[in-house]
Design a protein around this motif. Structure first.
Motif, PDB file in Angstrom:
ATOM      1  N   GLU A   1     -38.978 120.775 -15.058  1.00  0.00           N
ATOM      2  CA  GLU A   1     -38.001 121.845 -14.835  1.00  0.00           C
ATOM      3  C   GLU A   1     -38.182 122.976 -15.835  1.00  0.00           C
ATOM      4  O   GLU A   1     -38.073 124.156 -15.486  1.00  0.00           O
ATOM      5  CB  GLU A   1     -36.579 121.290 -14.944  1.00  0.00           C
ATOM      6  N   THR A   2     -38.439 122.643 -17.088  1.00  0.00           N
ATOM      7  CA  THR A   2     -38.498 123.648 -18.146  1.00  0.00           C
ATOM      8  C   THR A   2     -39.839 124.363 -18.207  1.00  0.00           C
ATOM      9  O   THR A   2     -39.935 125.448 -18.784  1.00  0.00           O
ATOM     10  CB  THR A   2     -38.217 123.000 -19.518  1.00  0.00           C
ATOM     11  N   GLY A   3     -40.888 123.761 -17.617  1.00  0.00           N
ATOM     12  CA  GLY A   3     -42.217 124.363 -17.685  1.00  0.00           C
ATOM     13  C   GLY A   3     -42.883 124.207 -19.024  1.00  0.00           C
ATOM     14  O   GLY A   3     -43.929 124.821 -19.285  1.00  0.00           O
ATOM     15  N   LEU A   4     -42.313 123.378 -19.904  1.00  0.00           N
ATOM     16  CA  LEU A   4     -42.881 123.195 -21.233  1.00  0.00           C
ATOM     17  C   LEU A   4     -44.282 122.593 -21.139  1.00  0.00           C
ATOM     18  O   LEU A   4     -45.189 122.976 -21.882  1.00  0.00           O
ATOM     19  CB  LEU A   4     -41.969 122.283 -22.059  1.00  0.00           C
ATOM     20  N   ILE A   5     -44.434 121.639 -20.236  1.00  0.00           N
ATOM     21  CA  ILE A   5     -45.746 121.062 -19.921  1.00  0.00           C
ATOM     22  C   ILE A   5     -45.934 121.240 -18.414  1.00  0.00           C
ATOM     23  O   ILE A   5     -45.081 120.834 -17.637  1.00  0.00           O
ATOM     24  CB  ILE A   5     -45.814 119.572 -20.292  1.00  0.00           C
ATOM     25  N   ARG A   6     -47.048 121.831 -18.014  1.00  0.00           N
ATOM     26  CA  ARG A   6     -47.258 122.115 -16.600  1.00  0.00           C
ATOM     27  C   ARG A   6     -48.345 121.213 -16.019  1.00  0.00           C
ATOM     28  O   ARG A   6     -49.213 120.720 -16.739  1.00  0.00           O
ATOM     29  CB  ARG A   6     -47.652 123.577 -16.398  1.00  0.00           C
ATOM     30  N   CYS A   7     -48.274 121.025 -14.735  1.00  0.00           N
ATOM     31  CA  CYS A   7     -49.326 120.331 -14.005  1.00  0.00           C
ATOM     32  C   CYS A   7     -49.770 121.253 -12.872  1.00  0.00           C
ATOM     33  O   CYS A   7     -49.013 121.516 -11.936  1.00  0.00           O
ATOM     34  CB  CYS A   7     -48.827 118.997 -13.456  1.00  0.00           C
ATOM     35  N   GLU A   8     -50.982 121.804 -13.008  1.00  0.00           N
ATOM     36  CA  GLU A   8     -51.489 122.777 -12.052  1.00  0.00           C
ATOM     37  C   GLU A   8     -52.791 122.245 -11.461  1.00  0.00           C
ATOM     38  O   GLU A   8     -53.725 121.912 -12.194  1.00  0.00           O
ATOM     39  CB  GLU A   8     -51.739 124.129 -12.730  1.00  0.00           C
ATOM     40  N   ASN A   9     -52.839 122.184 -10.121  1.00  0.00           N
ATOM     41  CA  ASN A   9     -54.033 121.676  -9.434  1.00  0.00           C
ATOM     42  C   ASN A   9     -54.430 120.303  -9.962  1.00  0.00           C
ATOM     43  O   ASN A   9     -55.610 120.031 -10.241  1.00  0.00           O
ATOM     44  CB  ASN A   9     -55.204 122.662  -9.585  1.00  0.00           C
ATOM     45  N   ASP A  10     -53.398 119.455 -10.144  1.00  0.00           N
ATOM     46  CA  ASP A  10     -53.597 118.077 -10.624  1.00  0.00           C
ATOM     47  C   ASP A  10     -54.158 118.014 -12.041  1.00  0.00           C
ATOM     48  O   ASP A  10     -54.777 117.018 -12.427  1.00  0.00           O
ATOM     49  CB  ASP A  10     -54.521 117.294  -9.683  1.00  0.00           C
ATOM     50  N   GLU A  11     -53.954 119.056 -12.823  1.00  0.00           N
ATOM     51  CA  GLU A  11     -54.395 119.046 -14.216  1.00  0.00           C
ATOM     52  C   GLU A  11     -53.233 119.411 -15.129  1.00  0.00           C
ATOM     53  O   GLU A  11     -52.420 120.281 -14.823  1.00  0.00           O
ATOM     54  CB  GLU A  11     -55.548 120.033 -14.434  1.00  0.00           C
ATOM     55  N   TRP A  12     -53.179 118.727 -16.279  1.00  0.00           N
ATOM     56  CA  TRP A  12     -52.156 119.011 -17.284  1.00  0.00           C
ATOM     57  C   TRP A  12     -52.511 120.298 -18.017  1.00  0.00           C
ATOM     58  O   TRP A  12     -53.680 120.531 -18.352  1.00  0.00           O
ATOM     59  CB  TRP A  12     -52.067 117.868 -18.290  1.00  0.00           C
ATOM     60  N   VAL A  13     -51.485 121.106 -18.304  1.00  0.00           N
ATOM     61  CA  VAL A  13     -51.707 122.378 -18.992  1.00  0.00           C
ATOM     62  C   VAL A  13     -50.646 122.565 -20.085  1.00  0.00           C
ATOM     63  O   VAL A  13     -49.447 122.518 -19.807  1.00  0.00           O
ATOM     64  CB  VAL A  13     -51.646 123.577 -18.024  1.00  0.00           C
ATOM     65  N   ILE A  14     -51.127 122.749 -21.309  1.00  0.00           N
ATOM     66  CA  ILE A  14     -50.290 123.222 -22.418  1.00  0.00           C
ATOM     67  C   ILE A  14     -51.072 124.384 -23.018  1.00  0.00           C
ATOM     68  O   ILE A  14     -52.020 124.191 -23.784  1.00  0.00           O
ATOM     69  CB  ILE A  14     -50.038 122.123 -23.473  1.00  0.00           C
ATOM     70  N   ALA A  15     -50.718 125.591 -22.644  1.00  0.00           N
ATOM     71  CA  ALA A  15     -51.532 126.762 -22.973  1.00  0.00           C
ATOM     72  C   ALA A  15     -51.351 127.191 -24.417  1.00  0.00           C
ATOM     73  O   ALA A  15     -50.248 127.116 -24.984  1.00  0.00           O
ATOM     74  CB  ALA A  15     -51.179 127.923 -22.045  1.00  0.00           C
TER      75      ALA A  15
END
Length: 523
Positions: free
Chosen positions: A290-304
């Motif tokens: 919900e918060t977008g703190l850790i994202r999952c995009e195209n089945d990959e984890w993202v912490i930019a």
């Protein structure tokens, strides 16, 4: 009552962070050493350079989140990181040349050549001997300017990017890598700027009073020694990770410091104390979808990387069969459990045991013993009476709470509550006692786990507090007979405030186990 308890726990967390921090005398010693190294590197001659190199601290030392490391469960030397930015255009040199420009300069110095360790993957390391029970590793990072710009990133931060020299395991080839320690430090400082500006003057005065033998005046106390709740939180999180993963099969996959630091800084909302900052961090990480703190995009984890969105700090989470995501969320669960145990410690021994589990044996003992005779701010009761204080606070003695109606039988039997909530048809989410606030109009399910042999009867006590419940004439405090199969209790979040449930396991008209108050905060 809950506010008083949090004041006590926050005082404990502050003490833990101070124990983890580098002492001002050691800080001053470290500054003197890296300044000397910097002066030596600055005065060197580097072919192709158009000016003197820029030498500056980086990493946790610059961020104010330095913690004495733990290796194999044993406290190790402080790591001090220094960047040596040689002013050569990247396209006019090579990573191998830059690496050895810096290494050769260090080898030209009699003392530094003796302290120099074997060449590392990215750094040259000077190993200083231990003094006063603590030594230093001074890592020098060779790099060149590599300014970049990104949409949505402050140019003053992204333009400080540098190219580092990355040596392959074969020891025969070098490649350029990306980093931006100065820009990241600026971003981190902005995340805590308001609270820093409000508290810096007072904190410097406190540091001077406590360490007048180190500084001649308040003006000599550097900004880098002022610790905000964000910095204290990061220190606590890093030590908790080190202790909890020590000896674990997946210790090599524990969360890396830059991920912890980045998530903590993004989650931070200028909370004035460490406990509130930790509670908010846990809330936002737990609700990361919900918060977008850790994202999952195209089945990959993202912490930019906040100063380079093209860099993903969680890139190794996406490797085949990687256990890093599981290790991260396992650590978050440990953190929730350990903070809960700290809140519920009812005796000095329980407190010490909880601190040792979470932060290490030596710190647990020191912090627990230092509480003796202490009076927390705003309280009229000494923390030497912590056990009595905690028991009184945790009983939540509100007038509308019905007292237990059974003989409370001394027993070693255990009972605990597991809980989950559902909102708007979403999948159930588990939560723990005293977790960050749950929204109104959610469905709650409580389940008791106990080692009491059957048959027995479960009684549930539900207590509401707060103005909304009072105005609705629904300050509950009675017991509900769950019967012999009543291991489940369902409720709804209807009123803002702090509420709780407790389960009593009754056998032969005696309570043989009770769960303790399971606190539900509703926003």
């Amino acid at each position: 009552m809950i506010d008083n308890r949090i004041l006590i726990v926050n005082s404990i967390l502050q003490d833990i962070a101070k124990e983890l921090d580098i002492p001002p005398s050691k800080y001053k010693q470290a500054v003197e050493r890296y300044t000397s190294v910097g002066n030596w590197l600055e005065s060197g001659v580097y072919p192709g350079s158009t000016g003197a190199p820029a030498i500056y601290p980086q990493g946790s030392f610059r961020l104010g989140t330095v913690v004495r490391p733990i290796h194999d469960g044993v406290e190790s030397d402080y790591d001090i990181d220094l960047a040596c930015e040689i002013i050569i255009p990247k396209h006019q040199t090579s990573p191998e040349l830059v690496r050895h420009h810096v290494g050769n300069r260090l080898k030209e110095h009699g003392t530094y050549s003796r302290l120099l360790d074997d060449e590392g993957r990215r750094c040259w390391t000077l190993l200083y001997a231990e003094q006063d029970g603590a030594g230093f590793h001074l890592d020098v990072l060779p790099c060149v300017p590599d300014p970049l710009t990104f949409a949505g990133v402050e140019p003053s931060m992204s333009l400080k990017s540098v190219a580092l020299t990355d040596r392959s395991k074969s020891v025969t080839t070098y490649e350029w890598g990306f980093t931006n320690p100065a820009g990241y430090a600026d971003w981190f400082a902005e995340c805590q700027r308001p609270i820093f500006n409000r508290t810096a003057s007072l904190r410097k005065s406190q540091i001077f009073r406590e360490h007048s033998e180190v500084f001649a005046s308040v003006d000599e106390v550097p900004d880098q020694l002022v610790r905000t709740p964000l910095q204290r939180m990061v220190q606590i999180l890093k030590r908790h990770r080190d202790i909890r993963f020590a000896g674990q099969p997946n210790s090599g996959e524990r969360p890396i410091s830059v991920i912890i630091t980045t998530l903590a800084a993004i989650a931070y909302q200028q909370e004035p104390d460490v406990y509130s900052a930790l509670a908010n961090f846990l809330d936002r990480v737990t609700r990361h979808q919900e918060t977008g703190l850790i994202r999952c995009e195209n089945d990959e984890w993202v912490i930019a990387n906040p100063v380079n969105p093209n860099e993903n700090f969680a890139d190794r989470w996406n490797e085949p069969d990687s256990g890093r995501p599981d290790a991260f969320f396992q650590w978050v669960n440990w953190l929730q459990e350990d903070i809960d145990e700290l809140l519920n410690a009812a005796t000095p021994k329980e407190l010490e045991r909880s601190l040792q589990t979470s932060f290490g044996e030596s710190i647990g003992k020191r912090v627990a013993s230092e509480l003796e005779g202490r009076v927390p701010a705003g309280q009229g009761m000494p923390v030497s009476a912590f056990g009595r204080v905690a028991k009184q606070l945790l009983r939540f003695d509100v007038a509308h709470r019905e007292p237990p109606r059974w003989h409370m039988q001394p027993t070693t039997r255990q009972a605990r509550i597991k809980a989950r909530f559902t909102r708007n048809g979403f999948r159930p989410t588990a939560f723990r006692s005293n977790s960050p606030a749950i929204p109104k109009y959610a469905d709650l399910v409580f389940e008791i786990e106990t080692d009491v042999p059957k048959p027995y009867t479960v009684y549930w006590q539900v207590v509401n507090t707060g103005d909304e419940a009072a105005n609705a004439s629904n300050l509950r405090g009675e017991f509900y007979d769950g019967g012999q199969s009543g291991k489940i209790r369902r409720e709804k979040t209807e009123y803002r405030g702090m509420h709780w449930v407790e389960a009593f396991v009754v056998k032969n008209n005696a309570c043989v186990a009770r769960s303790g108050e399971f606190v539900v905060n509703i926003q």
